[in-house]
Scaffold this motif. Structure first.
Motif, short mmCIF file in Angstrom:
data_model
loop_
_atom_site.label_atom_id
_atom_site.label_comp_id
_atom_site.label_asym_id
_atom_site.label_seq_id
_atom_site.Cartn_x
_atom_site.Cartn_y
_atom_site.Cartn_z
N PRO A 62 0.84 -1.21 0.00
CA PRO A 62 0.00 0.00 0.00
C PRO A 62 0.87 1.25 0.00
O PRO A 62 1.98 1.26 0.53
CB PRO A 62 -0.80 -0.12 1.30
CG PRO A 62 -0.75 -1.58 1.65
CD PRO A 62 0.57 -2.06 1.16
N ALA A 63 0.34 2.32 -0.58
CA ALA A 63 1.09 3.58 -0.66
C ALA A 63 1.44 4.10 0.74
O ALA A 63 2.52 4.68 0.93
CB ALA A 63 0.26 4.61 -1.42
N GLU A 64 0.52 3.90 1.72
CA GLU A 64 0.77 4.40 3.08
C GLU A 64 1.98 3.71 3.70
O GLU A 64 2.77 4.35 4.40
CB GLU A 64 -0.47 4.18 3.96
CG GLU A 64 -1.70 4.96 3.55
CD GLU A 64 -2.49 4.26 2.47
OE1 GLU A 64 -3.54 4.79 2.08
OE2 GLU A 64 -2.06 3.17 2.00
N ILE A 65 2.12 2.40 3.47
CA ILE A 65 3.25 1.67 4.02
C ILE A 65 4.55 2.09 3.34
O ILE A 65 5.58 2.24 3.99
CB ILE A 65 3.03 0.14 3.88
CG1 ILE A 65 1.77 -0.29 4.62
CG2 ILE A 65 4.24 -0.62 4.39
CD1 ILE A 65 1.80 -0.02 6.11
N ALA A 66 4.50 2.27 2.03
CA ALA A 66 5.69 2.72 1.30
C ALA A 66 6.15 4.08 1.80
O ALA A 66 7.35 4.32 1.96
CB ALA A 66 5.39 2.77 -0.20
N GLU A 67 5.20 4.96 2.07
CA GLU A 67 5.55 6.29 2.58
C GLU A 67 6.15 6.20 3.98
O GLU A 67 7.13 6.87 4.30
CB GLU A 67 4.32 7.19 2.60
CG GLU A 67 4.63 8.63 3.03
CD GLU A 67 3.40 9.51 3.02
OE1 GLU A 67 3.54 10.71 3.32
OE2 GLU A 67 2.29 9.01 2.73
N LEU A 68 5.57 5.34 4.82
CA LEU A 68 6.10 5.17 6.18
C LEU A 68 7.52 4.64 6.14
O LEU A 68 8.40 5.15 6.84
CB LEU A 68 5.20 4.20 6.97
CG LEU A 68 5.75 3.76 8.34
CD1 LEU A 68 5.93 4.96 9.26
CD2 LEU A 68 4.82 2.73 8.98
N LEU A 69 7.77 3.61 5.32
CA LEU A 69 9.10 3.02 5.26
C LEU A 69 10.14 3.98 4.68
O LEU A 69 11.30 3.98 5.09
CB LEU A 69 9.07 1.73 4.42
CG LEU A 69 8.29 0.56 5.03
CD1 LEU A 69 8.24 -0.60 4.05
CD2 LEU A 69 8.92 0.12 6.34
N SER A 70 9.72 4.81 3.75
CA SER A 70 10.67 5.72 3.10
C SER A 70 10.97 6.94 3.98
O SER A 70 12.06 7.50 3.90
CB SER A 70 10.14 6.17 1.74
OG SER A 70 8.95 6.91 1.88
#
Length: 355
Positions: A62-70
């Motif tokens: 999900p985009a939200e997880i990608a943003e959190l990890l980045s």
């Protein structure tokens, strides 16, 4: 420090760089307070591209997880009465951990003296995971301090009470649980064999180069072919497998056959001989994805002693366990946890480790 082992079999430059790294890690061990910050030097688009290589259709990140990890970071700090290298569990008087996202702290934990403190951004974490927790306003009075936790406030738990409750659960009549066995450890002779084996594998596969500036900052870069290094490291462990506290068979060269063998590098930054940052560049491991940058970065500093937050609400462990097991919170998760089985039938003490 295993990389210092390049001094044994490497070039003159490896010898010098290995000694500098060895000294830098020795200095860290002499500190009584340390702080670490870990994050990914990448962007959400690169993470989604990497994930797309491995994920099945419909299971992409999900985009939200990608943003959190980045954009997220993990911060850890610790304080001991003794130098870190000489410290045992009882010597640490304060520790803290914080997981931060793009908009601030998501989860924070502190251990100060005999108290454990915690707070969480339950709404944001629930939204990211797709399993939102019930609003704090919907919880019954029995929820107590747990309600404060869902509201984003600090709660505190007695470390001694947690240990006492854990012992009572593991020793409760009818549960059939036994006292946990001691953690497996390596004797001094095996530790030396292990270190020597890893040093040899590193020395034969890792190249070290140094570069520095006039302000006391120096960079030491360790470079190695990824698949070859992994294979050699585990091959070095095989003769010691029976002496190591591992349950499964060690992976073999066949297990790493599909791993890329491109060269990856770790950049160690030293300031006046002290380690301040380690950056591991993993971008070259991408197979077909277009990745601008992808590195794992660890920053090191002396740190400050974590302090107890003001205004924390005390949470009683026994009340919390009773509420959760009886489904007092009224949430599907609580109902699923309690179910229709009796406490003996569930044998929670044998299946769940809380701390």
């Amino acid at each position: 420090m295993v990389l210092a082992g390049t001094a044994a079999c490497g070039t003159v430059e490896n010898l010098s760089a290995g000694q500098k790294l060895d000294n830098a890690f020795d200095k860290l061990g002499e500190e009584r307070s340390l702080a670490f910050e870990l994050d990914l030097d990448t962007d959400a688009a690169s993470l989604k591209a990497l994930d797309a290589e491995q994920s099945e259709p419909g299971e992409e990140m999900p985009a939200e997880i990608a943003e959190l990890l980045s954009e997220g970071t993990i911060s850890v700090s610790m304080h001991s009465k003794k130098p870190i290298k000489d410290s045992g569990e009882k010597d640490f008087t304060a520790m803290a951990m914080k997981l931060s996202g793009p908009d601030g702290a998501l989860l924070e934990y502190r251990l100060v003296g005999d108290w454990i403190y915690a707070r969480v951004d339950a709404a944001t974490l629930g939204e990211m995971s797709g399993s939102p927790l019930p609003p704090a306003s919907e919880l019954p009075p029995e929820a107590g301090a747990f309600k404060k936790l869902l509201e984003g406030g600090w709660i505190k738990l007695s470390k001694k009470e947690m240990e006492k409750t854990g012992k009572n659960m593991s020793g409760a009549e009818g549960l059939g649980a036994e006292e946990p066995s001691a953690e497996p450890s390596l004797d001094a002779k095996t530790q030396k064999k292990l270190t020597d084996a890893l040093k040899k594998a590193v020395a034969e596969n890792v190249d070290l180069t140094t570069s520095g500036g006039s302000d006391g900052t120096e960079h030491i870069k360790a470079t190695a072919p990824f698949r070859t290094l992994l294979t050699e490291l585990f091959d070095a462990l095989k003769p010691l497998q029976n002496d190591l506290p591992i349950g499964d068979e060690l992976p073999t060269a066949k297990d790493f056959a599909d791993a890329p063998n491109k060269k990856v590098s770790a950049d160690f930054t030293l300031k006046n001989g002290e380690l301040t940052e380690v950056s591991v560049d993993l971008a070259k491991l991408a197979e077909t994805a277009k990745v601008k940058k992808f590195a794992l970065v660890l920053r090191v500093s002396e740190g400050e002693k974590p302090e107890a937050p003001a205004g924390a609400t005390e949470l009683n462990i026994e009340e919390l366990m009773t509420s959760m097991l009886s489904g007092a919170f009224g949430s599907p998760a609580a109902d699923e946890m309690s179910g229709d089985a009796s406490f003996e039938e569930g044998d929670l003490a044998g299946d769940v480790q809380m701390w």
